[in-house]
Every structure is written in structure tokens, then in C-alpha cells.
Enzyme design. Structure first.
Site, PDB file in Angstrom:
ATOM      1  N   ARG A  92       0.862  -1.179   0.000  1.00  6.93           N
ATOM      2  CA  ARG A  92       0.000   0.000   0.000  1.00  6.93           C
ATOM      3  C   ARG A  92       0.903   1.235   0.000  1.00  6.93           C
ATOM      4  NH1 ARG A  92      -3.509  -2.772  -1.427  1.00  6.93           N
ATOM      5  NH2 ARG A  92      -5.588  -3.091  -0.559  1.00  6.93           N
ATOM      6  N   GLU A 100      -3.939   7.718  -5.111  1.00  8.54           N
ATOM      7  CA  GLU A 100      -4.181   6.977  -6.356  1.00  8.54           C
ATOM      8  C   GLU A 100      -5.465   7.481  -6.987  1.00  8.54           C
ATOM      9  OE1 GLU A 100      -4.018   2.773  -5.494  1.00  8.54           O
ATOM     10  OE2 GLU A 100      -1.955   2.900  -4.785  1.00  8.54           O
ATOM     11  N   HIS A 134      -1.207   0.287  -9.799  1.00 11.24           N
ATOM     12  CA  HIS A 134      -1.804  -0.659  -8.835  1.00 11.24           C
ATOM     13  C   HIS A 134      -2.403  -1.874  -9.556  1.00 11.24           C
ATOM     14  CE1 HIS A 134      -3.678  -0.856  -4.543  1.00 11.24           C
ATOM     15  NE2 HIS A 134      -3.418  -2.057  -5.009  1.00 11.24           N
TER      16      HIS A 134
END
Ligand code: DGY
Length: 319
Positions: A237, A266, A285
Site C-alpha cells: 500500500r 491513487e 496498482h
């Protein structure tokens, strides 16, 4: 019974939910997530919510959804969900561990290889006509084989990264809350404290969940302990790493490079200083993004959701 699914997910998973008698399915059919207001509006009379890591689920949101019995997350990480707030309201929470382990480890290792061997930079140069000839030292990177990898967090994904590292004849050291005898016997991994790991590793790969303890657990203090030639890989993360301090470390040459699949914000804003650095490989991601794995994650999330609706134990409960 009403169910809200906060994004279009594979049909296999939707079919499982629709198989429940009397269920009314509402799917957010947009590529971007629902805003907080839209999410709140769509769950006011919902019995179940299937959500993604882009949805923040907290007490005030849940207060507006009094019928909710289950929150099912299509991801292994669930730092976006206030689990105690769910528990206090009698709402079951589920996630999707296990099905994405190898796929995420593949990506972590791919990112490590790409960063070490400067693959993005080399391909971009080829595409823009910079490839003039075979050149002795252009696009030279560092070797992955015969190097030392430090794995921070030896959970399921860390273990699979170790398996890949072993195949590349890397020396494996790891740190974490506890020792893992299996990784030691299978791949000769050595358990060390974090400082030792930082000092000895050529590659540091992070595989810890985001918790109050791990937030910003990588910053200048840690980068100063790493080798100047070392590379940081993060597929866990974003907020585990202090991104401002990472940029600083990369600019000052405290570490040689970084491969990142996750970010503090993000999507990564296009004016983020990371984008101006040559020694980074940045991905959107995609750790678990294979068709098979994302389908399995959605199916597992659907099974958790259905179990919660029926008042049964979730196949993969959180907390
Ligand atoms: C997860 O599952 O937590 C990933 O970040 C998305 O696959």
C-alpha cells in the site's frame, strides 16, 4: 434484499449474487468509483455491499445504511474499511486473500526486474528513436541474480516472492513480526531485524499491510540505512512509504531506484515529482491484475457477500 456492488465486476460473480432468491442487484456501472455521496445514497436501504479498495467505509457512512448485514471487499487489503465500526453495528466484513497471492508475487518480481534492468526507460527510448546502435554501457542496470533481497513482511505474498527470488539465486533475508520456519527451510531465508535487512539488501520488497503501525514506516531514516545502490519495491500500500521522503532519497541518491505499484494518492497525480525521476518504474496498482485472478477475487467476494446476506459464516471473514 438489496445489494449494491460499487463497480462492474466479472459476470461469474454477479451470477452468484443473482442466484440468491429475492435479491435486487444494483451495480455502479462507471469506470470511476462512486463519490462518497453517491455511495451513501445507494446503500441507504441495502442489505449487502460489495466494495473495492477505492471506497472508504466508515462509521458515518454506515450510520446511513441501517439494514446493512455484510461489507464484502474485493481485495485482500482492507485498510479502507473501518472494521471495528462494522463490528459495532453487527455488520460482517469479508476480503479475498489467497486467490491473488502468486499473481501479486509475479508482479512484484516483474517490477523488481524492470527497475533493476531499466526496462521502461529502454523501451521508451526505443519507441522514441533513441536506439542508434548497440552500445557498451547504454541502458545498463544491475544484476538480480546473485544479489540479496530483503523481504519486509513474510505473509503469503512475501513467501511467494521468496520462492521467485530463490529461483533467481538471490540470497533471501526477511523481517517481520514473526519467524517463518517454512521459508527458511524451503529457500534458505534468514530472519533479521529491519535495520540489518536495510543495510544488507540490494533490493527491499515491502509486503506488509497498511496499519497505523506501518504507515510511513519507510522514510528518510530507513533510506539512509539502505545501500546507495539499492532498489525499493512496493506492491503493498502506498502510505507504508513516505512518498515525499522517497522522492528526496531518490534525488539525493540515498538509494538507486524504486519500483512502485502503489502510491499515497491513487491515481498518482500527473504533477507528482515521482514522474520527473528517471530511476523509478511506476505502475497503476496492478499487482493482482490477471483476468483469472481478478475473476477469482470477484467470485470470492460474491461468496462472502451471499454468506453474509444469509447470516452464515463468511468463507473469508475479516477480524
Ligand atoms: C489487494 O487485494 O489488496 C490489492 O491491492 C488489489 O489486488
Amino acid at each position: 434484499m438489496r445489494v449494491f456492488v460499487s463497480r462492474a465486476i466479472p459476470k461469474d460473480a454477479l451470477d452468484i449474487i443473482q442466484g440468491v432468491q429475492g435479491v435486487e442487484l444494483d451495480v455502479w456501472d462507471d469506470v470511476t468509483p462512486p463519490t462518497r455521496e453517491a455511495l451513501a445514497a445507494r446503500i441507504t436501504d441495502a442489505d449487502g455491499l460489495l466494495c473495492l479498495l477505492t471506497d472508504r467505509i466508515d462509521g458515518p457512512l454506515l450510520d446511513g445504511a441501517p439494514r446493512l448485514k455484510v461489507v464484502s471487499q474485493m481485495a485482500v487489503g482492507y485498510d479502507n474499511i473501518d472494521v471495528p465500526a462494522c463490528k459495532q453495528r453487527g455488520i460482517a466484513v469479508g476480503n479475498t486473500p489467497g486467490v491473488l497471492t502468486e499473481t501479486t508475487a509475479d508482479l512484484a518480481f516483474g517490477l523488481l526486474l524492470a527497475t533493476a534492468r531499466r526496462l521502461s526507460e529502454a523501451e521508451n527510448d526505443l519507441r522514441s528513436g533513441e536506439w542508434k546502435t548497440w552500445s557498451p554501457m547504454q541502458w545498463t542496470g544491475v544484476d538480480v541474480h546473485d544479489s540479496t533481497i530483503g523481504i519486509v513482511g513474510m505473509g503469503r505474498i512475501g513467501y511467494e516472492v521468496a520462492r521467485r527470488a530463490h529461483g533467481f539465486e538471490q540470497e533471501i533475508i526477511y523481517s517481520g513480526r514473526s519467524r517463518n520456519p517454512q521459508v527458511e527451510s524451503a529457500f534458505g531465508a534468514e530472519f533479521v531485524d529491519l535495520d540489518t535487512l536495510l543495510q544488507r539488501s540490494d533490493f527491499v520488497s515491502i509486503h506488509t499491510p497498511l496499519t497505523p503501525e506501518t504507515r510511513h514506516s519507510f522514510g528518510l531514516e530507513q533510506f539512509r540505512k539502505m545501500k546507495r545502490s539499492s532498489i525499493l519495491i512496493n506492491t503493498s500500500r502506498g502510505p507504508v512509504v513516505n512518498q515525499v521522503e522517497l522522492v528526496e532519497a531518490l534525488r539525493q541518491g540515498l538509494i538507486a531506484g524504486a519500483g512502485l505499484d502503489v502510491f499515497e494518492i491513487e491515481p498518482l497525480p500527473l504533477d507528482d515529482p515521482l514522474l520527473s525521476l528517471p530511476n523509478v518504474v511506476l505502475l497503476p496498482h496492478i499487482g493482482s491484475a490477471s483476468i483469472r485472478t481478478r475473476t477469482r477475487m470477484a467470485v470470492l467476494a460474491a461468496r462472502n457477500l451471499v454468506a453474509g446476506l444469509e447470516g452464515k459464516p463468511l468463507p473469508n471473514p475479516v477480524g
